[in-house]
Design a protein around this motif. Sequence first.
Motif, PDB file in Angstrom:
ATOM      1  N   ALA A   2       0.598  -1.102  -0.044  1.00  0.00           N
ATOM      2  CA  ALA A   2       0.159  -0.088  -0.154  1.00  0.00           C
ATOM      3  C   ALA A   2       0.725   0.768   0.289  1.00  0.00           C
ATOM      4  O   ALA A   2       1.795   0.860  -0.425  1.00  0.00           O
ATOM      5  CB  ALA A   2      -0.740  -0.032   1.203  1.00  0.00           C
ATOM      6  N   GLY A   3       0.368   2.772   0.214  1.00  0.00           N
ATOM      7  CA  GLY A   3       0.869   3.445   0.001  1.00  0.00           C
ATOM      8  C   GLY A   3       1.618   3.665   1.491  1.00  0.00           C
ATOM      9  O   GLY A   3       2.204   3.391   2.519  1.00  0.00           O
ATOM     10  N   LEU A   4       3.063   4.552   1.085  1.00  0.00           N
ATOM     11  CA  LEU A   4       3.914   5.130   2.114  1.00  0.00           C
ATOM     12  C   LEU A   4       4.276   6.000   1.860  1.00  0.00           C
ATOM     13  O   LEU A   4       4.428   6.856   1.078  1.00  0.00           O
ATOM     14  CB  LEU A   4       5.418   3.974   1.806  1.00  0.00           C
ATOM     15  N   LYS A   5       4.237   7.020   3.464  1.00  0.00           N
ATOM     16  CA  LYS A   5       4.651   8.638   3.288  1.00  0.00           C
ATOM     17  C   LYS A   5       6.045   8.555   4.243  1.00  0.00           C
ATOM     18  O   LYS A   5       5.938   7.647   5.274  1.00  0.00           O
ATOM     19  CB  LYS A   5       3.189   9.233   3.123  1.00  0.00           C
ATOM     20  N   ALA A  31      10.988  -0.953   0.228  1.00  0.00           N
ATOM     21  CA  ALA A  31      11.308  -2.388  -0.560  1.00  0.00           C
ATOM     22  C   ALA A  31      12.142  -3.286   1.255  1.00  0.00           C
ATOM     23  O   ALA A  31      11.044  -4.331   1.862  1.00  0.00           O
ATOM     24  CB  ALA A  31      12.997  -2.468  -0.692  1.00  0.00           C
ATOM     25  N   VAL A  32      11.798  -2.740   2.610  1.00  0.00           N
ATOM     26  CA  VAL A  32      11.728  -3.140   3.515  1.00  0.00           C
ATOM     27  C   VAL A  32      10.304  -4.079   3.567  1.00  0.00           C
ATOM     28  O   VAL A  32      10.020  -4.620   4.794  1.00  0.00           O
ATOM     29  CB  VAL A  32      12.180  -2.978   4.796  1.00  0.00           C
ATOM     30  N   LEU A  33       9.577  -2.591   3.736  1.00  0.00           N
ATOM     31  CA  LEU A  33       7.827  -3.194   4.176  1.00  0.00           C
ATOM     32  C   LEU A  33       7.300  -4.319   3.604  1.00  0.00           C
ATOM     33  O   LEU A  33       6.389  -4.841   2.783  1.00  0.00           O
ATOM     34  CB  LEU A  33       7.117  -1.992   3.981  1.00  0.00           C
ATOM     35  N   GLU A  34       7.773  -3.780   1.846  1.00  0.00           N
ATOM     36  CA  GLU A  34       7.808  -4.834   0.844  1.00  0.00           C
ATOM     37  C   GLU A  34       8.245  -6.575   1.342  1.00  0.00           C
ATOM     38  O   GLU A  34       7.386  -7.368   1.411  1.00  0.00           O
ATOM     39  CB  GLU A  34       8.267  -4.747  -0.709  1.00  0.00           C
ATOM     40  N   MET A  35       9.337  -6.862   1.465  1.00  0.00           N
ATOM     41  CA  MET A  35      10.345  -7.879   2.256  1.00  0.00           C
ATOM     42  C   MET A  35       9.272  -8.364   3.282  1.00  0.00           C
ATOM     43  O   MET A  35       9.451 -10.287   3.010  1.00  0.00           O
ATOM     44  CB  MET A  35      11.384  -7.377   2.646  1.00  0.00           C
TER      45      MET A  35
END
Length: 165
Positions: A2-5, A31-35
């Motif tokens: 989802a969105g990241l600010k 990239a960390v959140l996606e992983m």
Amino acid sequence: MAGLKVLITNKQKKIKIPSGTRLLIRRCCHAVLEMEGHDDNAEISVTFLDNSQIRQLNREYRDIDKATDVLSFPLGENGVFDRNEETQAILLGDIAISMEKAEEQAKEYGHSFQREVAFLTVHSMLHLLGYDHVNGGIEAATMREKEETVLTKLGVSREVAYEML
């Protein structure tokens, strides 16, 4: 994902921030959140400090009277996070990076300033998500493996300096 600010603030004047650094930090956070399979909207704050500023935070929050490279201030516990009332985005927390320490450590380890900032950002993001390395062992090894996985994916592995395309 989802969105990241990612809110980035420079509160120091000792180190000139190279162009592309803010984009690199945003890419690291994403990239960390996606992983980690994170699929909620999220907000993170990143602040650039000098050694005296981060030393003050380290003394105030950890009772350690010395400068450090990065501090993480998670706003969640056990996977439960506060939310922004307006956007409903998860508030992951705050990252404070000493740009002086990043420059010192980049020279010490023989890699680029951008690689060091990327490493510190990824490291701190993992702390915001609940990872720790203080006790060593498997926790530290897991965290290190995740750090290198993200950095390699972003093209900032140990052997390669980050370059803007």
